[in-house]
Design an enzyme around this catalytic site. Structure first.
Site, PDB file in Angstrom:
ATOM      1  N   ALA A   1       5.505   6.224  -2.570  1.00 17.71           N
ATOM      2  CA  ALA A   1       4.683   5.329  -1.761  1.00 17.71           C
ATOM      3  C   ALA A   1       5.529   4.153  -1.278  1.00 17.71           C
ATOM      4  CB  ALA A   1       3.498   4.829  -2.576  1.00 17.71           C
TER       5      ALA A   1
ATOM      6  N   GLN B   1       5.380   1.002  -1.830  1.00 16.57           N
ATOM      7  CA  GLN B   1       5.766   0.117  -2.929  1.00 16.57           C
ATOM      8  C   GLN B   1       6.137   0.903  -4.190  1.00 16.57           C
ATOM      9  OE1 GLN B   1       6.442  -3.063  -3.423  1.00 16.57           O
ATOM     10  NE2 GLN B   1       6.156  -3.606  -1.272  1.00 16.57           N
ATOM     11  N   SER B   2       6.764   2.041  -4.002  1.00 13.24           N
ATOM     12  CA  SER B   2       7.123   2.903  -5.132  1.00 13.24           C
ATOM     13  C   SER B   2       8.201   2.275  -6.020  1.00 13.24           C
ATOM     14  CB  SER B   2       7.619   4.250  -4.615  1.00 13.24           C
ATOM     15  OG  SER B   2       8.230   4.998  -5.646  1.00 13.24           O
ATOM     16  N   ASN B   3       7.927   2.251  -7.317  1.00 18.38           N
ATOM     17  CA  ASN B   3       8.939   1.852  -8.282  1.00 18.38           C
ATOM     18  C   ASN B   3      10.003   2.937  -8.450  1.00 18.38           C
ATOM     19  OD1 ASN B   3       7.423  -0.556  -9.134  1.00 18.38           O
ATOM     20  ND2 ASN B   3       5.988   0.948  -9.950  1.00 18.38           N
TER      21      ASN B   3
END
Length: 340
Positions: free
Chosen positions: A80, A82-84
């Site tokens: 996504a 804002q993927s970590n």
């Protein structure tokens, strides 16, 4: 599911890149324990070190171990906006001298400017990652195919790409990181009653559950749904656990009764902050000084509170919550949090 082999013996058959800085702390949450009438502990996997930490560091050790073994010079991954996971992959690639290609899916609609510019997006740009976009958020096969197309282009340019896939059709190498993580926790505390973890792709939940059982720990493991409802997530976990058992060479997988999912904190959906999640996030910060992220860990703590309310976690029980990190995403959610 105990075994004569140790967890290290099971994991020794896989290539592994050293990305962890060491074991992560296990800390008592004394004020919340008193407030909630349980013995609450937190496994601080937000402190794994690399690239601002998080659970993905454990998973990436095995993906990058295979990538290094294959002499890859470029790693491609989807997540996504804002993927970590993609932020951590970019950090691992930088550490190992590789190029990173991050494909960002549009999983969360209606977000403000900060979501697309701050948090993990900003960090990945600082790490020098190449960015791609994928317009769908629920098409794992399509996202994987798009990475394969980019990988073909990179091969034509003389590079050697390695793909970290989304789809369930591929071996869950990342789950091995949490087999190791569960063994680490069992060495710190082996007499707890309940563990609470986020359940999204299934790698953290599945690896952690399998690792605890291999270590002889029988505590219930609640997977708090962050992306799908509990029926869909339970079906996904069955696939992940069976594939992981095959990967490890176990004679049998875990029984269905070991798969426990709970979706009472999922609304209003993946990557969105409901009142329950917001309240849990602020409670943790203002009671223990620990920051949670809005996508995974705040929903995990909200799930713990919900399970307490339902009586599925009982007063006096010793409970471990796994903090899987993701704190940089907070800065991408400034407009949605709007904390007073």
């Amino acid at each position: 599911m105990t075994s004569k082999k140790t967890i290290d013996q099971y994991l020794g058959q896989f290539s592994r890149a050293k990305l962890m800085t060491g074991s992560t702390p296990l800390e008592p949450l004394n004020r919340l324990s008193e407030l909630l009438d349980i013995d609450l502990w937190i496994k601080r996997d937000d402190l794994t070190g690399l690239g601002m930490g998080g659970n993905k560091t454990r998973q990436l050790e095995f993906y990058f171990g295979e990538a290094v073994e294959q002499n890859a010079d470029t790693v491609l991954i989807t997540g996504a906006v804002q993927s970590n996971f993609v932020r951590s992959a970019a950090a691992a690639a930088a550490l190992l001298g590789m190029k990173s290609v991050l494909q960002l899916e549009e999983r969360v609609s209606g977000m403000g400017e900060a979501y697309y510019r701050s948090g993990n997006v900003l960090l990945a740009k600082l790490l020098g990652a190449e960015h791609m976009s994928f317009p769908e958020g629920e098409n794992e096969a399509g996202a994987d195919n798009a990475l394969h197309e980019r990988a073909d282009q990179l091969r034509a340019e003389g590079r050697s790409p390695y793909i970290i896939h989304l789809g369930l059709g591929h071996p869950p190498l990342g789950a091995l990181g949490y087999v190791a993580g569960a063994g680490e926790l069992a060495g710190q505390l082996d007499d707890f009653d309940v563990a609470v973890v986020p359940s999204g792709s299934g790698s953290t939940h599945g690896g952690f559950l399998t690792g605890l059982r291999l270590a002889g720990v029988s505590a219930d493991v609640f997977g708090i749904c962050v992306r799908r409802d509990q029926d869909q997530q339970s079906q996904r976990m069955r696939v992940v656990l069976d594939k992981l058992a095959g990967l490890l060479g176990l004679e049998q997988g875990l029984p269905d009764e070991d798969i426990i999912t709970w979706d009472g904190a999922l609304a209003p959906g993946y990557g969105r902050i409901g009142d329950f999640t917001r309240d849990a996030l602020t409670m943790m910060a203002r009671t223990e000084g620990v920051f949670l992220d809005p996508v995974y860990t705040a929903k995990t703590f909200a799930g713990l509170l919900g399970l307490l309310k339902e009586g599925r976690i009982k007063p006096g029980q010793k409970v471990v919550m796994v903090h899987t990190g993701g704190v940089p995403a907070l800065f991408g959610y400034q407009e949605e949090l709007d904390v007073a």
